[in-house]
Design an enzyme around this catalytic site. Structure first.
Site, PDB file in Angstrom:
ATOM      1  N   ARG A  52       0.834  -1.211   0.000  1.00 45.17           N
ATOM      2  CA  ARG A  52       0.000   0.000   0.000  1.00 45.17           C
ATOM      3  C   ARG A  52       0.867   1.259   0.000  1.00 45.17           C
ATOM      4  O   ARG A  52       0.555   2.241  -0.668  1.00 45.17           O
ATOM      5  CB  ARG A  52      -0.959  -0.008   1.200  1.00 45.17           C
ATOM      6  CG  ARG A  52      -1.992   1.117   1.134  1.00 45.17           C
ATOM      7  CD  ARG A  52      -3.080   0.968   2.176  1.00 45.17           C
ATOM      8  NE  ARG A  52      -2.572   1.154   3.533  1.00 45.17           N
ATOM      9  CZ  ARG A  52      -3.319   1.025   4.633  1.00 45.17           C
ATOM     10  NH1 ARG A  52      -4.601   0.712   4.543  1.00 45.17           N
ATOM     11  NH2 ARG A  52      -2.781   1.208   5.829  1.00 45.17           N
ATOM     12  N   ARG A 105      10.300  18.592  -9.081  1.00 42.88           N
ATOM     13  CA  ARG A 105      11.564  18.297  -9.789  1.00 42.88           C
ATOM     14  C   ARG A 105      12.749  18.935  -9.084  1.00 42.88           C
ATOM     15  O   ARG A 105      13.883  18.562  -9.299  1.00 42.88           O
ATOM     16  CB  ARG A 105      11.492  18.792 -11.239  1.00 42.88           C
ATOM     17  CG  ARG A 105      10.525  17.991 -12.094  1.00 42.88           C
ATOM     18  CD  ARG A 105      10.358  18.615 -13.440  1.00 42.88           C
ATOM     19  NE  ARG A 105       9.966  20.033 -13.303  1.00 42.88           N
ATOM     20  CZ  ARG A 105       9.730  20.863 -14.310  1.00 42.88           C
ATOM     21  NH1 ARG A 105       9.841  20.427 -15.549  1.00 42.88           N
ATOM     22  NH2 ARG A 105       9.396  22.111 -14.093  1.00 42.88           N
ATOM     23  N   LYS A 151      -2.499   7.081   1.013  1.00 38.26           N
ATOM     24  CA  LYS A 151      -2.247   7.438   2.425  1.00 38.26           C
ATOM     25  C   LYS A 151      -1.152   8.497   2.408  1.00 38.26           C
ATOM     26  O   LYS A 151       0.030   8.215   2.605  1.00 38.26           O
ATOM     27  CB  LYS A 151      -1.851   6.175   3.203  1.00 38.26           C
ATOM     28  CG  LYS A 151      -2.175   6.246   4.675  1.00 38.26           C
ATOM     29  CD  LYS A 151      -2.157   4.890   5.309  1.00 38.26           C
ATOM     30  CE  LYS A 151      -2.080   4.974   6.828  1.00 38.26           C
ATOM     31  NZ  LYS A 151      -3.154   5.699   7.490  1.00 38.26           N
ATOM     32  N   GLU A 184     -15.873   7.022   5.698  1.00 38.29           N
ATOM     33  CA  GLU A 184     -15.118   6.328   6.750  1.00 38.29           C
ATOM     34  C   GLU A 184     -14.963   7.281   7.920  1.00 38.29           C
ATOM     35  O   GLU A 184     -15.429   8.412   7.868  1.00 38.29           O
ATOM     36  CB  GLU A 184     -13.749   5.911   6.205  1.00 38.29           C
ATOM     37  CG  GLU A 184     -12.924   7.095   5.696  1.00 38.29           C
ATOM     38  CD  GLU A 184     -11.617   6.688   5.026  1.00 38.29           C
ATOM     39  OE1 GLU A 184     -11.117   5.590   5.297  1.00 38.29           O
ATOM     40  OE2 GLU A 184     -11.096   7.505   4.232  1.00 38.29           O
TER      41      GLU A 184
END
Ligand code: PMP
Length: 287
Positions: A52, A105, A151, A184
């Site tokens: 993940r 960058r 995440k 959630e």
């Protein structure tokens, strides 16, 4: 012994563990992280967490400067050095130091940080009696703006909802997506039980694909329960027989009140208690 923190290949004492103030992780929340648990000295579902982390990084064009196997080894080694058995592990990968402008960058050296600590769970009485939550007014990030599956180090969305929760005397807050559907909680996934069937918002409700969520879905199915991943709204929560949250730190905890409404019997329900026990057995089996 002072805790040792891993930063990009080296271990530092807690007070010497630092990175540049020019790191875009700090300047812009530009980076990704994982929260992982160990039980009896073994990391729970390490591969899923590492995968993940790399998926989150890839979604933000961030190349983690080490292979997945090396990352897994660094996590296990940092845990061992700190002689922790039941621990919480935080892995952070930042974009690295750059200029004050946004341009990634201009950054160099993404930093890989591994911090291990004692686990801090909710107080035991909350596992016995269940949590009270509210619905936050702050909606979950729109997936086309910052997909909740990533995440990322930018957790302001969750923090704003968490503040709403704590201001109302609740340790967790339910977040809706931009369509007003259940997404959630600020750091946990949500499940309900209605007439013996387990329901949880589907991934396309705009949520983090929780590793505890996945484990609980597997456990429930192998215990013969029907699990439905679907679109849910607050009506579903208010009328549920049982409700619980899942997360690496919380494991599985009952919710007994939402927005002032008592859920089900107002006590952790039988399916919630059974799944919590099964989760405990799973952890003992795997770790
Ligand atoms: N949702 C959010 C927003 C989270 O931050 C987390 C992790 N703390 C979870 C759900 C639960 O995921 P996991 O079971 O992988 O810890």
């Amino acid at each position: 012994m002072s805790p040792k923190v891993y930063i990009s290949g080296k271990l530092y004492g807690k007070n010497d563990a630092s990175i540049s103030v020019f790191d875009h992780g700090l300047l812009y929340g530009d980076g990704v992280f994982e929260g992982i648990r160990s039980y009896s000295g073994k990391v729970f579902r390490l591969q899923q967490h590492v995968d993940r982390l790399y998926d989150s990084a890839s979604a933000i064009f961030l190349q983690i400067p080490m292979a997945r196997e090396e990352m897994a080894r660094a996590i296990v080694d940092t845990l061992a050095v700190n002689k922790l058995v039941d621990a919480y592990i935080r892995v952070v990968v930042t974009r690295g130091a750059g200029g004050l402008g946004l341009d990634p960058r201009k950054t160099t050296d993404p930093q890989v940080i591994i911090i291990t600590d004692q686990i801090s769970l909710y107080p035991e009485e909350l596992y016995e009696h269940g949590l009270k939550i509210i619905t936050a007014g702050t909606t979950r990030n729109h997936p086309n703006a910052l997909n909740p599956r990533i995440k990322s180090l930018n957790y302001l969305n969750n923090i704003l909802a968490k503040i709403e929760g704590t201001n109302s005397g609740c340790l967790e807050a339910l977040m809706l997506n931009h369509k007003g559907e259940i997404a959630e909680c600020t750091g946990d996934n949500v499940f309900i039980v209605t007439r013996g069937i387990l329901h949880t918002p589907s991934i396309d409700s705009g949520i983090l694909k929780g590793i505890t969520r996945d484990a609980v879905i597997e456990l429930a199915r192998s215990a013969g329960l029907t699990v439905v991943e679907r679109t849910m709204d607050r009506y579903d929560v208010y009328t549920a027989d049982e409700c619980f949250l899942t997360g690496t730190a919380a494991e599985l905890i009952a919710v007994v009140e939402c927005d002032g409404r008592m859920l089900g019997s107002g006590r952790p329900g039988p399916i919630t208690r059974d799944l919590r026990q099964r989760f405990g057995s799973l952890v003992r089996e795997e770790c």
